[in-house]
Design a protein around this motif. Structure first.
Motif, short mmCIF file in Angstrom:
data_model
loop_
_atom_site.label_atom_id
_atom_site.label_comp_id
_atom_site.label_asym_id
_atom_site.label_seq_id
_atom_site.Cartn_x
_atom_site.Cartn_y
_atom_site.Cartn_z
N PRO A 56 0.80 -1.02 -0.02
CA PRO A 56 -0.03 0.17 0.09
C PRO A 56 0.87 1.26 0.07
O PRO A 56 0.22 2.16 -0.18
CB PRO A 56 -0.89 -0.02 1.30
N PRO A 60 -5.87 2.39 -1.18
CA PRO A 60 -4.68 1.94 -0.14
C PRO A 60 -5.21 2.21 1.37
O PRO A 60 -4.36 1.64 2.30
CB PRO A 60 -3.48 2.55 -0.30
N THR A 61 -5.88 3.22 1.59
CA THR A 61 -6.40 3.55 2.90
C THR A 61 -7.51 2.71 3.69
O THR A 61 -7.65 2.75 4.80
CB THR A 61 -6.57 5.04 3.06
N ARG A 116 -7.19 -3.35 -2.60
CA ARG A 116 -7.18 -2.36 -1.85
C ARG A 116 -5.55 -1.68 -1.92
O ARG A 116 -5.36 -0.39 -1.95
CB ARG A 116 -7.60 -2.57 -0.38
N PHE A 117 -4.59 -2.47 -1.84
CA PHE A 117 -3.42 -2.09 -1.91
C PHE A 117 -3.13 -1.14 -3.21
O PHE A 117 -2.25 -0.26 -2.94
CB PHE A 117 -2.34 -3.66 -1.96
N ARG A 118 -3.51 -1.60 -4.13
CA ARG A 118 -3.23 -0.91 -5.37
C ARG A 118 -4.43 0.47 -5.68
O ARG A 118 -3.86 1.39 -5.92
CB ARG A 118 -3.40 -1.55 -6.71
#
Length: 226
Positions: free
Chosen positions: A142, A194-195, A189-191
């Motif tokens: 992230p 990310p929050t 979500r990482f990409r």
């Protein structure tokens, strides 16, 4: 390129006449460049990458781009299972708990520009290791700035929110392989968000719908890429 390490012995020919059509970004998860290079050049490790970039912007070429490096492992992206035969691998020296320094990012941008031009790789074909192996991998994680690459047309992180549609269908359309639902959500979500934390939310579904629509449009423009 630096010459302190010899090319990695861990590589082979691309299978079935494949050529690079995507780029996979990794972090090394090791304490420093020396440790990463030692491992990537160790025949017993059976792992390699085309390039390694240090935090200070040094670059090492360990496998020729025409050859098949052993960087991706098991997984798939957009229905392609043998990622190693279809990709170039770039390792960023980072433990996974650090920001990616400016010199490293600038060097990555220059390298991506040259590779993408040389092999005609589309920006939406620059992916994270976690994208193609969400159950096994979290890199580059992230902290990596995908929006920065998107602004330079060197990556793909479209803005916007879409409709509140089932998440699984959107992740399939983006290109994620089948995997545990929580792991697929985390990789997404990482990409792209990310929050975000915790269980699946409406924001995840709406963001995924927008990203999926952007990927569909990008692939229509360059149908040979995926």
């Amino acid at each position: 390129m630096q010459a302190r390490w010899t090319p990695s012995p861990n590589f082979g020919q691309r299978r079935d006449g494949a050529r690079p059509s995507m780029i996979v970004l990794h972090y090394t998860g090791m304490r420093d460049a020396e440790a990463a290079l030692d491992r990537l050049c160790d025949p017993s490790a059976e792992v390699s990458a085309h390039y390694v970039i240090s935090p200070s912007g040094e670059v090492w070429s360990l496998v020729q781009e025409a050859d098949r490096a052993w960087h991706a492992g098991a997984g798939s992206w957009c229905g392609i299972a043998d990622i190693n035969s279809h990709s170039l691998g770039v390792e960023l020296v980072n433990t996974g708990a650090q920001p990616f320094p400016e010199p490293q990012m600038r060097c990555l941008e220059a390298l991506l520009t040259s590779m993408m031009e040389r092999w005609n790789i589309a920006r939406h074909q620059v992916i994270a290791h976690s994208d193609m192996a969400p159950e096994r991998k979290e890199d580059p994680g992230p902290r990596f700035d995908w929006r920065r690459l998107d602004r330079l047309s060197l990556g793909f992180c479209p803005d916007g929110m879409g409709d509140d549609l089932p998440l699984a269908g959107s992740l399939d359309a983006i290109g994620y392989p089948e995997a545990d639902a929580d792991k697929r959500l985390q990789a997404f979500r990482f990409r792209f968000l990310p929050t975000a934390q915790g269980p699946e939310k409406e924001a995840d579904r709406r963001r995924a719908d927008a990203v999926a629509a952007a990927f569909r449009a990008a692939r229509r423009d360059q149908p040979k890429s995926c």
